[in-house]
Motif scaffolding. Structure first.
Motif, PDB file in Angstrom:
ATOM      1  N   ALA A   1      29.667  41.905  41.419  1.00  0.00           N
ATOM      2  CA  ALA A   1      29.370  43.084  40.602  1.00  0.00           C
ATOM      3  C   ALA A   1      30.613  43.543  39.841  1.00  0.00           C
ATOM      4  N   ASP A   2      31.770  43.534  40.494  1.00  0.00           N
ATOM      5  CA  ASP A   2      33.026  43.900  39.821  1.00  0.00           C
ATOM      6  C   ASP A   2      33.339  42.934  38.687  1.00  0.00           C
ATOM      7  N   TRP A   3      33.098  41.648  38.923  1.00  0.00           N
ATOM      8  CA  TRP A   3      33.355  40.630  37.904  1.00  0.00           C
ATOM      9  C   TRP A   3      32.459  40.883  36.687  1.00  0.00           C
ATOM     10  N   ILE A   4      31.185  41.181  36.936  1.00  0.00           N
ATOM     11  CA  ILE A   4      30.250  41.475  35.842  1.00  0.00           C
ATOM     12  C   ILE A   4      30.695  42.727  35.092  1.00  0.00           C
ATOM     13  N   GLU A   5      31.083  43.756  35.836  1.00  0.00           N
ATOM     14  CA  GLU A   5      31.529  44.987  35.194  1.00  0.00           C
ATOM     15  C   GLU A   5      32.752  44.748  34.313  1.00  0.00           C
ATOM     16  N   ASN A   6      33.709  43.964  34.797  1.00  0.00           N
ATOM     17  CA  ASN A   6      34.890  43.648  33.989  1.00  0.00           C
ATOM     18  C   ASN A   6      34.525  42.849  32.743  1.00  0.00           C
ATOM     19  N   ALA A   7      33.558  41.964  32.871  1.00  0.00           N
ATOM     20  CA  ALA A   7      33.120  41.192  31.707  1.00  0.00           C
ATOM     21  C   ALA A   7      32.517  42.109  30.649  1.00  0.00           C
ATOM     22  N   VAL A   8      31.733  43.077  31.096  1.00  0.00           N
ATOM     23  CA  VAL A   8      31.060  43.981  30.166  1.00  0.00           C
ATOM     24  C   VAL A   8      32.023  45.001  29.572  1.00  0.00           C
TER      25      VAL A   8
ATOM     26  N   GLU B   1      36.689  40.586  30.146  1.00  0.00           N
ATOM     27  CA  GLU B   1      37.374  39.644  31.033  1.00  0.00           C
ATOM     28  C   GLU B   1      36.330  38.841  31.808  1.00  0.00           C
ATOM     29  N   VAL B   2      36.238  37.565  31.489  1.00  0.00           N
ATOM     30  CA  VAL B   2      35.222  36.741  32.137  1.00  0.00           C
ATOM     31  C   VAL B   2      35.806  35.662  33.043  1.00  0.00           C
ATOM     32  N   ASP B   3      37.121  35.516  33.036  1.00  0.00           N
ATOM     33  CA  ASP B   3      37.749  34.491  33.863  1.00  0.00           C
ATOM     34  C   ASP B   3      37.737  34.893  35.333  1.00  0.00           C
ATOM     35  N   LEU B   4      37.527  33.917  36.182  1.00  0.00           N
ATOM     36  CA  LEU B   4      37.593  34.126  37.626  1.00  0.00           C
ATOM     37  C   LEU B   4      39.030  33.907  38.081  1.00  0.00           C
ATOM     38  N   ASP B   5      39.585  34.867  38.814  1.00  0.00           N
ATOM     39  CA  ASP B   5      40.888  34.586  39.402  1.00  0.00           C
ATOM     40  C   ASP B   5      40.650  33.756  40.660  1.00  0.00           C
TER      41      ASP B   5
END
Length: 80
Positions: free
Chosen positions: A50-57, A61-65
């Motif tokens: 969910a955090d990854w999706i929020e950062n993308a939106v 930022e869509v890259d996975l660390d």
């Protein structure tokens, strides 16, 4: 609504509907340490996604660390 947005809305609706059916049944349930740990790891994966999706939106930022990638894609039963 684009096909991607429509699919996202459907997935979100299914997730919330499923949670609405499951969570009330958890009242009074008791879990041992291993079960609680397993549930906790699953919830951590959901929060991370969910955090990854929020950062993308919000930030584009869509890259996975590396840590997020390990959390999301690790094999069940294998420690990270």
């Amino acid at each position: 609504m684009s096909p991607d947005q429509d699919g996202e809305a459907t997935l979100r609706t299914k997730f919330v509907a499923t949670a609405g059916r499951i969570v009330p049944n958890l009242r009074g349930e008791h879990y041992d340490v291993a079960e609680s740990d397993t549930i906790g790891r699953g919830l951590a994966r959901v929060r991370a996604a969910a955090d990854w999706i929020e950062n993308a939106v919000t930030r584009g930022e869509v890259d996975l660390d590396e840590q997020l990638q390990k959390l999301l894609y690790r094999t069940p039963g294998r420690s990270v």
